[in-house]
Design a protein around this motif. Structure first.
Motif, short mmCIF file in Angstrom:
data_model
loop_
_atom_site.label_atom_id
_atom_site.label_comp_id
_atom_site.label_asym_id
_atom_site.label_seq_id
_atom_site.Cartn_x
_atom_site.Cartn_y
_atom_site.Cartn_z
N THR A 52 0.83 -1.21 0.00
CA THR A 52 0.00 0.00 0.00
C THR A 52 0.86 1.26 0.00
N LYS A 56 0.75 4.40 -2.70
CA LYS A 56 0.51 5.81 -2.36
C LYS A 56 1.54 6.70 -3.03
N LEU A 59 0.70 7.09 -6.73
CA LEU A 59 -0.45 7.97 -6.98
C LEU A 59 -0.07 9.43 -6.78
N TRP A 83 -3.36 14.44 -0.43
CA TRP A 83 -2.70 13.18 -0.12
C TRP A 83 -2.08 13.16 1.27
N ARG A 103 -7.85 8.21 1.33
CA ARG A 103 -7.31 7.00 1.96
C ARG A 103 -7.21 5.89 0.93
N ILE A 104 -6.08 5.18 0.93
CA ILE A 104 -5.83 4.09 -0.01
C ILE A 104 -5.46 2.84 0.78
N VAL A 164 -8.05 -2.61 -4.61
CA VAL A 164 -7.65 -1.36 -3.98
C VAL A 164 -8.90 -0.60 -3.57
N VAL A 166 -10.45 2.85 -2.19
CA VAL A 166 -10.14 4.27 -2.16
C VAL A 166 -11.30 5.01 -1.50
N TYR A 168 -12.52 8.92 -0.25
CA TYR A 168 -12.13 10.32 -0.43
C TYR A 168 -13.35 11.22 -0.38
N VAL A 176 -8.81 12.13 -8.01
CA VAL A 176 -8.56 10.73 -7.69
C VAL A 176 -8.73 9.85 -8.92
N LEU A 180 -5.78 7.70 -10.84
CA LEU A 180 -5.85 6.25 -10.97
C LEU A 180 -5.74 5.82 -12.43
#
Length: 428
Positions: A52, A56, A59, A83, A103-104, A164, A166, A168, A176, A180
């Protein structure tokens, strides 16, 4: 190191929560072999190979490429707003971090299939054996084996699916989703992602992106932005995209790239001879009393455009006994000697479109080249003139091969010559 969460921060950093929170889970598929990616760069964690934390970082990088901000401090504030990140220290010297509104998390990794390679490396001759017919080109595996310099086992992850999640604030949805999509098209998981390793696919994110024209339209809204002054970080503004539908496998694609980067003469017995590129002769010219230079381009380092540092080690046995000894490093030059590298702006990819069609892509980000370079080694240590930089192309040959004149620049840029060799057509 102690961290401090701040209970209150300025309103220009706090996201507006009034529009609610979005939570989505995407399924990804690994489509080219992955290696490395654990805490140690070349190691692979067989239980949870995709981290993870690494995701991050990917991204954040791809989000940054979409921005047009030239003020680094303002860019950092905008990045932290989405972020999270460090905004400095308090009066007691404790780091102050902003918790990320986006959040990822990787929630599932399944269908993992591995391949094992046991190469042997001979330090004296810099030869590698035992790679066999593996799923990746020796071109990307060679630095790994040479770096470790002994008998090792390399694990490749050749198949995998992973989810994954996500979460937000809805106001960040365009940021976002675009981030991606860029990651799926041009990013990766694991090591050597800029050279085709660890490519991924997500059907949901690429829905409607069924042709190279669709990819071009998606990128154009970023590449066509206007900006004043040079960009000090990798950016899509002014970037170039080359592509083909006649997709090669990642092994074939990287073997083709290796042909371009390592073009050289052949001696008897098919052993490698002198390079068709100017860099070895440029080093010989600077380090006097060695082999007589033959290349017409003089002191010029075109391959630096694909990333720095570059380490050159001459074979000083036999006919090469008058070449410079030891490793000679070509790197960015700064007065404080802190800038050790300039990452490659080239992303060479095996990607997949929304209709499941495989394509080869080469995205070249717009990135300011270092003002100067320097050579550092046992027999050579010198700051280079700006005319040694790769973007100084006046009257240069680049690849000087009398049997293949089409490989020379012939009025093209280095990237255009690269794309032609890779059989990729300019899309943007």
């Amino acid at each position: 190191m102690r961290l401090k969460r701040i209970p209150k921060i300025s309103t220009n950093i706090i996201p507006n929560q009034n529009n609610g929170i979005v939570s989505k889970t995407y399924e990804f598929e690994l489509i080219t072999p992955m290696f490395g990616g654990d805490v140690e760069s070349w190691k692979l964690n067989e239980k949870t190979p995709i981290r993870t934390q690494s995701l991050k970082g990917q991204l954040r990088f791809w989000w940054r490429t979409m921005q047009s901000e030239t003020d680094c401090q303002k860019l950092l504030e905008k990045e932290n707003k989405i972020w999270g990140g460090n905004i400095g220290k308090d009066k007691d010297g404790i780091d102050i971090n902003i918790q990320a509104p986006v959040r990822i998390a990787i929630t599932k990794q399944t269908n993992l299939l591995f391949e094992t390679i046991k190469p042997k490396y001979k330090k004296e001759s810099r030869e590698i054996s035992g790679l066999g017919e593996n799923s990746l080109s020796n071109y990307v595996l060679f630095p790994v084996v040479e770096d470790i310099k002994n008998e090792i086992t390399i694990k490749l992850l050749v198949k995998a699916t992973f989810d994954v999640c996500v979460v937000y604030p809805k106001e960040f949805e365009p940021d976002v989703e675009n981030t991606l999509k860029l990651w799926v098209l041009f990013g990766a998981v694991g090591a050597r992602g800029r050279r085709g390793c660890g490519s991924i696919y997500c059907e949901e994110l690429l829905k409607g992106m069924n042709s190279l024209e669709d990819v071009s339209k998606f990128l154009f809204k970023f590449t066509s932005q206007k900006i004043k002054g040079p960009i000090d970080y990798p950016n899509l503004i002014g970037a170039k995209l080359y592509a083909t539908k006649n997709a090669r496998t990642v092994k074939s694609l990287l073997d083709k790239y290796s042909e371009f980067r390592q073009a050289r003469t052949k001696r008897e017995g098919d052993t490698p001879g002198r390079s068709f590129w100017p860099e070895p002769d440029a080093i010989r010219t600077i380090s006097s009393d060695y082999h007589q230079p033959e290349h017409p381009d003089g002191v010029w380092f075109p391959r630096a455009i694909f990333g720095l540092p570059i380490i050159t080690k001459f074979n000083t046995s036999g006919s090469g006994k008058r070449d410079p000894d030891g490793c000679i490093e070509l790197k960015p030059h700064t007065s404080d000697d802190k800038e050790e590298r300039w990452p490659s702006p080239v992303f060479l990819k095996c990607s997949r479109l929304g209709n499941n069609e495989d394509v080869n892509l080469a995205l070249i980000l717009n990135q300011k080249f270092p003002d100067n370079m320097s050579l550092k080694g046992e027999t050579c240590s010198k700051k280079l003139p700006t005319t040694a930089n790769p973007n100084y192309q006046k009257d240069k040959k680049m690849i000087f091969d009398s049997d293949h004149p089409e490989k020379s620049l012939n009025g093209r840029t280095i990237f255009e010559a690269f794309a032609d060799h890779m059989e990729l057509k300019e899309i943007i």
